[in-house]
Design an enzyme around this catalytic site. Structure first.
Site, PDB file in Angstrom:
ATOM      1  N   LYS A 128       0.828  -1.214   0.000  1.00 27.23           N
ATOM      2  CA  LYS A 128       0.000   0.000   0.000  1.00 27.23           C
ATOM      3  C   LYS A 128       0.859   1.259   0.000  1.00 27.23           C
ATOM      4  O   LYS A 128       0.499   2.260  -0.601  1.00 27.23           O
ATOM      5  CB  LYS A 128      -0.961   0.012   1.185  1.00 27.23           C
ATOM      6  CG  LYS A 128      -2.085  -0.996   1.005  1.00 27.23           C
ATOM      7  CD  LYS A 128      -3.269  -0.711   1.897  1.00 27.23           C
ATOM      8  CE  LYS A 128      -4.416  -1.651   1.520  1.00 27.23           C
ATOM      9  NZ  LYS A 128      -5.588  -1.508   2.345  1.00 27.23           N
ATOM     10  N   LYS A 165      -4.670  -9.008  -6.441  1.00 26.95           N
ATOM     11  CA  LYS A 165      -5.893  -9.240  -5.672  1.00 26.95           C
ATOM     12  C   LYS A 165      -7.023  -8.311  -6.136  1.00 26.95           C
ATOM     13  O   LYS A 165      -6.766  -7.137  -6.414  1.00 26.95           O
ATOM     14  CB  LYS A 165      -5.569  -8.963  -4.191  1.00 26.95           C
ATOM     15  CG  LYS A 165      -6.639  -9.355  -3.218  1.00 26.95           C
ATOM     16  CD  LYS A 165      -6.282  -8.930  -1.797  1.00 26.95           C
ATOM     17  CE  LYS A 165      -6.596  -7.472  -1.561  1.00 26.95           C
ATOM     18  NZ  LYS A 165      -6.782  -7.103  -0.143  1.00 26.95           N
ATOM     19  N   LYS A 190     -11.193  -3.215  -3.488  1.00 29.16           N
ATOM     20  CA  LYS A 190     -12.173  -2.140  -3.654  1.00 29.16           C
ATOM     21  C   LYS A 190     -11.509  -0.822  -4.013  1.00 29.16           C
ATOM     22  O   LYS A 190     -12.161   0.072  -4.551  1.00 29.16           O
ATOM     23  CB  LYS A 190     -13.062  -2.023  -2.409  1.00 29.16           C
ATOM     24  CG  LYS A 190     -12.348  -1.854  -1.074  1.00 29.16           C
ATOM     25  CD  LYS A 190     -13.379  -1.635   0.029  1.00 29.16           C
ATOM     26  CE  LYS A 190     -13.474  -2.774   1.014  1.00 29.16           C
ATOM     27  NZ  LYS A 190     -12.341  -2.901   1.947  1.00 29.16           N
TER      28      LYS A 190
HETATM   29  N1  AQP Z   1      -9.764 -10.312  -3.258  1.00 32.67           N
HETATM   30  C1  AQP Z   1     -10.103 -10.888  -2.107  1.00 32.67           C
HETATM   31  N2  AQP Z   1     -10.294 -12.219  -2.026  1.00 32.67           N
HETATM   32  C2  AQP Z   1     -10.663 -12.813  -0.856  1.00 32.67           C
HETATM   33  N3  AQP Z   1     -10.852 -12.120   0.281  1.00 32.67           N
HETATM   34  C3  AQP Z   1     -10.681 -10.792   0.240  1.00 32.67           C
HETATM   35  N4  AQP Z   1     -10.790  -9.832   1.179  1.00 32.67           N
HETATM   36  C4  AQP Z   1     -10.508  -8.630   0.633  1.00 32.67           C
HETATM   37  N5  AQP Z   1     -10.211  -8.764  -0.654  1.00 32.67           N
HETATM   38  C5  AQP Z   1     -10.303 -10.100  -0.933  1.00 32.67           C
HETATM   39  C6  AQP Z   1     -11.161 -10.090   2.565  1.00 32.67           C
HETATM   40  O1  AQP Z   1     -12.176  -9.192   2.928  1.00 32.67           O
HETATM   41  C7  AQP Z   1     -12.035  -8.853   4.311  1.00 32.67           C
HETATM   42  C8  AQP Z   1     -12.078  -7.385   4.483  1.00 32.67           C
HETATM   43  O2  AQP Z   1     -10.988  -6.782   3.840  1.00 32.67           O
HETATM   44  P1  AQP Z   1     -10.707  -5.250   4.157  1.00 32.67           P
HETATM   45  O3  AQP Z   1     -11.801  -4.445   3.613  1.00 32.67           O
HETATM   46  O4  AQP Z   1     -10.485  -5.063   5.593  1.00 32.67           O
HETATM   47  O5  AQP Z   1      -9.354  -4.896   3.492  1.00 32.67           O
HETATM   48  P2  AQP Z   1      -8.521  -5.484   2.351  1.00 32.67           P
HETATM   49  O6  AQP Z   1      -8.178  -6.902   2.591  1.00 32.67           O
HETATM   50  O7  AQP Z   1      -7.378  -4.539   2.171  1.00 32.67           O
HETATM   51  O8  AQP Z   1      -9.561  -5.421   1.141  1.00 32.67           O
HETATM   52  P3  AQP Z   1      -9.547  -4.521  -0.106  1.00 32.67           P
HETATM   53  O9  AQP Z   1     -10.814  -4.762  -0.872  1.00 32.67           O
HETATM   54  O10 AQP Z   1      -8.266  -4.737  -0.863  1.00 32.67           O
HETATM   55  O11 AQP Z   1      -9.604  -3.074   0.493  1.00 32.67           O
HETATM   56  P4  AQP Z   1      -8.708  -1.830   0.190  1.00 32.67           P
HETATM   57  O12 AQP Z   1      -8.708  -1.729  -1.316  1.00 32.67           O
HETATM   58  O13 AQP Z   1      -9.361  -0.669   0.869  1.00 32.67           O
HETATM   59  O14 AQP Z   1      -7.346  -2.154   0.738  1.00 32.67           O
HETATM   60  C9  AQP Z   1     -10.717  -9.473   4.778  1.00 32.67           C
HETATM   61  O15 AQP Z   1     -11.014 -10.668   5.471  1.00 32.67           O
HETATM   62  C10 AQP Z   1      -9.998  -9.772   3.501  1.00 32.67           C
HETATM   63  O16 AQP Z   1      -9.122 -10.870   3.626  1.00 32.67           O
END
Ligand code: AQP
Length: 348
Positions: free
Chosen positions: A124, A207, A210
């Site tokens: 990040k 991955k 969002k």
């Molecule tokens: N691509 C993914 N596949 C499987 N699990 C996923 N999770 C996120 N992306 C995937 C799971 O969703 C939960 C919440 O995640 P988060 O919102 O706390 O943060 P993150 O993992 O950083 O998800 P994002 O979508 O990538 O958010 P941003 O873009 O804001 O950093 C967790 O259990 C995660 O494993």
């Protein structure tokens, strides 16, 4: 990690905690990797505590009005996906101050070296690590506090959170060792199912996220049926047909991703999907996947839209959940203050 020495683990009653950041609209990755599992855990009858982690979201810039909207939308997604606020505790993190209080104490337990090894921080922060917030660096320590403020024993997450959960275990062990107590459980990650890491629709090595600048890279839980279909039909693939066994997908990340998504949505194993579609071209497989995704996601989207008509009701549910969460976390964090030697002489 060097400072963490394993101690025998006393028994703690099973309790599930997990959270999702309202840092954007939720994606199919959040649904398959997290939300769907959260509902399954609720149905198993274990005590379940789920949280929109808004304090984590502000580790990167969030527009205040959008943050409120995304927090409500995330809560609506939980309920639409099957979380029952009467059976599970559902709230937003900032309403229960025990999280940040324990987070600070854990900042004093976690070591700089541990945090520096976190791959999510490196991803990040990228080349910009001097300029990102201190909160982004300390993120895993607050995440450990989210979990341990409830003495949660099991944490369902996607595969990307494995390293943060190892750090949570190290913090619990070091706290217990430093203060010579058996106070915190050493949590178990629960990383299960066919889609523990859903990949971007544009790049099978990245991955699905969002915050990816490309909306085409992900399926949002707010996408309508037509948009879902179009995104799947346009998803990057290779020209080969599907193989007749999983080994044949080894160097085909985009194809593997679509098979995993199909399996997770259908409740099958990837092996079953490959058996059913062996030799099929993507011209056949993608429309089948699009129909399945629409059939599974459309009812959730429609219910989310209905719930979002009444934001005051969502706020009420989050407030009531926060009251229940506070009742568990407050005494635990008060005991932590005692253990670390803080004077607590205010009359309450
Ligand atoms: N691509 C993914 N596949 C499987 N699990 C996923 N999770 C996120 N992306 C995937 C799971 O969703 C939960 C919440 O995640 P988060 O919102 O706390 O943060 P993150 O993992 O950083 O998800 P994002 O979508 O990538 O958010 P941003 O873009 O804001 O950093 C967790 O259990 C995660 O494993």
């Amino acid at each position: 990690m060097a400072d963490a020495v394993q101690t025998p683990q006393p028994t703690f009653p099973p309790r599930i905690f997990s959270g999702i950041q309202p840092s954007g609209g939720l994606t199919l990755g959040n649904y398959l990797g997290a939300l769907k599992r959260f509902v399954e855990k609720q149905e198993e009858g274990i005590e379940t505590i789920y949280c929109m982690v808004d304090m984590h979201a502000i580790t990167v810039w969030q527009d205040p009005e959008k943050l409120r909207q995304q927090t409500r939308e995330g809560a609506a997604a939980f309920i639409a996906a099957g979380i029952d606020p009467a059976r599970s505790i559902l709230f937003n993190q900032s309403q229960v101050t025990a999280h940040v209080e324990l987070g600070w104490i854990f900042n004093c337990i976690a070591r700089m070296g541990w945090m520096s090894r976190m791959t999510q921080f490196k991803d990040k922060a990228g080349k910009n690590s001097e300029n990102v917030s201190l909160g982004l660096f300390a993120y895993p320590s607050l995440m450990a506090a989210d979990i341990l403020a409830y003495k949660a024993t099991h944490v369902p997450v996607g595969d990307d959170q494995k390293q943060h959960l190892e750090l949570c275990r190290d913090i619990a062990i070091k706290f217990n060792n430093d203060y010579k107590v058996d106070f915190f459980p050493v949590v178990e990650p629960v990383i299960e199912g066919a889609a523990t890491r859903v990949m971007s629709l544009r790049d099978g090595t990245k991955k699905m996220s969002k915050s990816d600048p490309s909306d085409q890279s992900r399926i949002n839980l707010t996408d309508d049926a037509d948009t879902i279909s179009k995104k799947i039909r346009k998803a990057k693939t290779d020209p080969e047909p599907l193989p007749d066994n999983l080994d044949g997908l080894k160097d085909r990340p985009e194809a593997r991703n679509l098979v995993n998504i199909y399996a997770a949505l259908a409740g099958h194993t990837p092996e079953q999907v490959i058996r059913d579609y062996a030799g099929a071209q993507f011209g056949t497989f993608k429309p089948a996947l699009a129909d399945l995704a629409v059939a599974k996601l459309e009812p959730i989207t429609l219910e989310m839209n209905r719930l979002m008509q009444d934001p005051a009701e969502i706020d009420r549910i989050l407030g009531a959940g926060a009251d229940r969460a506070e009742a568990i976390a407050r005494p635990i964090v008060d005991q932590v203050y005692d253990i670390v030697g803080m004077i607590r002489s205010r009359r309450r």
